[in-house]
Design a protein around this motif. Structure first.
Motif, PDB file in Angstrom:
ATOM      1  N   ASP A  12       0.834  -1.208   0.000  1.00 56.67           N
ATOM      2  CA  ASP A  12       0.000   0.000   0.000  1.00 56.67           C
ATOM      3  C   ASP A  12       0.865   1.253   0.000  1.00 56.67           C
ATOM      4  O   ASP A  12       0.591   2.217  -0.727  1.00 56.67           O
ATOM      5  CB  ASP A  12      -0.926   0.012   1.223  1.00 56.67           C
ATOM      6  CG  ASP A  12      -2.032  -1.033   1.130  1.00 56.67           C
ATOM      7  OD1 ASP A  12      -2.356  -1.447   0.000  1.00 56.67           O
ATOM      8  OD2 ASP A  12      -2.578  -1.417   2.181  1.00 56.67           O
ATOM      9  N   ALA A  13       1.910   1.255   0.816  1.00 60.11           N
ATOM     10  CA  ALA A  13       2.811   2.414   0.865  1.00 60.11           C
ATOM     11  C   ALA A  13       3.539   2.600  -0.464  1.00 60.11           C
ATOM     12  O   ALA A  13       3.687   3.722  -0.956  1.00 60.11           O
ATOM     13  CB  ALA A  13       3.814   2.246   1.999  1.00 60.11           C
ATOM     14  N   ILE A  14       3.953   1.499  -1.048  1.00 63.69           N
ATOM     15  CA  ILE A  14       4.664   1.577  -2.327  1.00 63.69           C
ATOM     16  C   ILE A  14       3.752   2.137  -3.410  1.00 63.69           C
ATOM     17  O   ILE A  14       4.152   3.016  -4.178  1.00 63.69           O
ATOM     18  CB  ILE A  14       5.197   0.188  -2.719  1.00 63.69           C
ATOM     19  CG1 ILE A  14       6.320  -0.230  -1.759  1.00 63.69           C
ATOM     20  CG2 ILE A  14       5.697   0.185  -4.168  1.00 63.69           C
ATOM     21  CD1 ILE A  14       6.745  -1.670  -1.896  1.00 63.69           C
ATOM     22  N   GLY A  25      12.666   3.928  -6.781  1.00 59.68           N
ATOM     23  CA  GLY A  25      12.951   2.515  -6.563  1.00 59.68           C
ATOM     24  C   GLY A  25      12.538   2.094  -5.166  1.00 59.68           C
ATOM     25  O   GLY A  25      11.983   2.893  -4.396  1.00 59.68           O
ATOM     26  N   VAL A  26      12.808   0.835  -4.838  1.00 58.15           N
ATOM     27  CA  VAL A  26      12.429   0.269  -3.536  1.00 58.15           C
ATOM     28  C   VAL A  26      13.563  -0.618  -3.041  1.00 58.15           C
ATOM     29  O   VAL A  26      14.232  -1.298  -3.837  1.00 58.15           O
ATOM     30  CB  VAL A  26      11.123  -0.553  -3.636  1.00 58.15           C
ATOM     31  CG1 VAL A  26      10.890  -1.379  -2.378  1.00 58.15           C
ATOM     32  CG2 VAL A  26       9.933   0.364  -3.891  1.00 58.15           C
ATOM     33  N   LYS A  45       7.540 -10.191  -5.903  1.00 62.83           N
ATOM     34  CA  LYS A  45       7.133 -10.179  -7.308  1.00 62.83           C
ATOM     35  C   LYS A  45       6.190  -9.012  -7.603  1.00 62.83           C
ATOM     36  O   LYS A  45       6.278  -8.375  -8.665  1.00 62.83           O
ATOM     37  CB  LYS A  45       6.457 -11.505  -7.666  1.00 62.83           C
ATOM     38  CG  LYS A  45       7.407 -12.688  -7.729  1.00 62.83           C
ATOM     39  CD  LYS A  45       6.667 -13.957  -8.114  1.00 62.83           C
ATOM     40  CE  LYS A  45       7.606 -15.144  -8.248  1.00 62.83           C
ATOM     41  NZ  LYS A  45       6.887 -16.390  -8.601  1.00 62.83           N
ATOM     42  N   GLU A  46       5.310  -8.709  -6.653  1.00 61.77           N
ATOM     43  CA  GLU A  46       4.363  -7.610  -6.861  1.00 61.77           C
ATOM     44  C   GLU A  46       5.075  -6.262  -6.843  1.00 61.77           C
ATOM     45  O   GLU A  46       4.739  -5.367  -7.624  1.00 61.77           O
ATOM     46  CB  GLU A  46       3.273  -7.646  -5.791  1.00 61.77           C
ATOM     47  CG  GLU A  46       2.179  -6.600  -5.961  1.00 61.77           C
ATOM     48  CD  GLU A  46       1.394  -6.734  -7.262  1.00 61.77           C
ATOM     49  OE1 GLU A  46       0.758  -5.744  -7.674  1.00 61.77           O
ATOM     50  OE2 GLU A  46       1.427  -7.826  -7.878  1.00 61.77           O
ATOM     51  N   ILE A  47       6.050  -6.108  -5.968  1.00 61.90           N
ATOM     52  CA  ILE A  47       6.824  -4.857  -5.940  1.00 61.90           C
ATOM     53  C   ILE A  47       7.528  -4.653  -7.273  1.00 61.90           C
ATOM     54  O   ILE A  47       7.544  -3.545  -7.820  1.00 61.90           O
ATOM     55  CB  ILE A  47       7.846  -4.872  -4.789  1.00 61.90           C
ATOM     56  CG1 ILE A  47       7.140  -4.921  -3.432  1.00 61.90           C
ATOM     57  CG2 ILE A  47       8.740  -3.617  -4.860  1.00 61.90           C
ATOM     58  CD1 ILE A  47       8.081  -5.120  -2.258  1.00 61.90           C
ATOM     59  N   ILE A  48       8.093  -5.719  -7.798  1.00 63.48           N
ATOM     60  CA  ILE A  48       8.754  -5.661  -9.098  1.00 63.48           C
ATOM     61  C   ILE A  48       7.782  -5.198 -10.178  1.00 63.48           C
ATOM     62  O   ILE A  48       8.145  -4.429 -11.081  1.00 63.48           O
ATOM     63  CB  ILE A  48       9.335  -7.047  -9.472  1.00 63.48           C
ATOM     64  CG1 ILE A  48      10.562  -7.375  -8.617  1.00 63.48           C
ATOM     65  CG2 ILE A  48       9.678  -7.128 -10.954  1.00 63.48           C
ATOM     66  CD1 ILE A  48      11.812  -6.610  -8.985  1.00 63.48           C
TER      67      ILE A  48
END
Length: 227
Positions: A12-14, A25-26, A45-48
């Motif tokens: 959610d924060a991302i 980036g993260v 995988k979702e962050i990517i």
């Protein structure tokens, strides 16, 4: 231009800050993943998928063979995956091997310019000095950033200085003034960067004055103004 990374595994924060257009980036780590009540593999995988810029994913093995096996698996998550490798003898070996294979790496748990030099020579894409933890231990974390940035400039190292373990917005400003390439921070620090009481006060005043304008001009409607 200094790059801003978010140090979190919270989707959610991302999404929130990525939608603002301020996120480059993260960075993640096992501790951050452990805070989320979901499958860590699926989270990574979702962050990517969400973030177009570099996403650091950390190995948990401590030996060279384990690091390389995990790194190759994580690198398959996406072309923007960056593999976090700890600053250890086997970690340096892994960075050297991965660099030769074209896999981007982030050397983590760096606490001195000496360690940063070695990571750069091994071919790390990023080196991450932990300034907050240094401050907590009674050292000057920002001095490590100053020294590392100067050394990298002296010798034209391509490795980028990624400031990690950021505690507050002052860390961000100081690191940016020094010339660090990247600053990664938790969501609460990024939120503090956005907020300022004078901004809130000014907006409140503007809105109140606009209400006065509408009372004096009942037919005014900005939506009717031609572009």
């Amino acid at each position: 231009m200094v790059q801003i990374f978010l140090d979190t595994a919270n989707l959610d924060a991302i999404r929130k800050y990525n939608d603002m257009g301020i996120l480059d980036g993260v960075t993640t780590n096992p501790t951050l993943l452990a805070k989320e009540n979901s499958d860590p593999i699926e989270i990574m995988k979702e962050i990517i998928r969400i973030v177009k810029g570099p996403v650091s994913l950390e190995v948990v093995s401590t030996d060279i063979d384990g690091m390389l096996e995990e790194a190759h698996r994580l690198a398959r998550f996406g072309t923007n995956a960056v593999i976090k490798i700890p600053m250890t003898p086997d970690g340096l070996k892994a960075i050297k091997r991965l660099s030769s294979e074209g896999i981007k790496t982030n050397c983590t748990l760096v606490f001195s310019p000496n360690q940063a030099i070695l990571a750069a020579k091994a071919g790390a894409t990023y080196v991450s000095p932990f300034i907050g933890r240094l401050d907590d231990a009674g050292h000057d974390g920002m001095q490590v950033i100053r020294d590392t940035v100067q050394i990298f400039r002296n010798y034209n190292f391509s490795t980028k200085v990624l400031v990690a373990s950021v505690r507050h917005p002052v860390h961000v400003v100081e690191a940016a003034k020094i010339g660090a390439d990247v600053i990664t921070m938790p969501p609460d620090v990024l939120e503090k960067m956005i907020k300022h009481p004078l901004t809130d006060k000014g907006l409140s005043t503007f809105l109140a004055d606009w209400e006065k304008v509408k009372r004096m001009n009942p037919n005014i409607d900005l939506s009717l103004v031609q572009p």
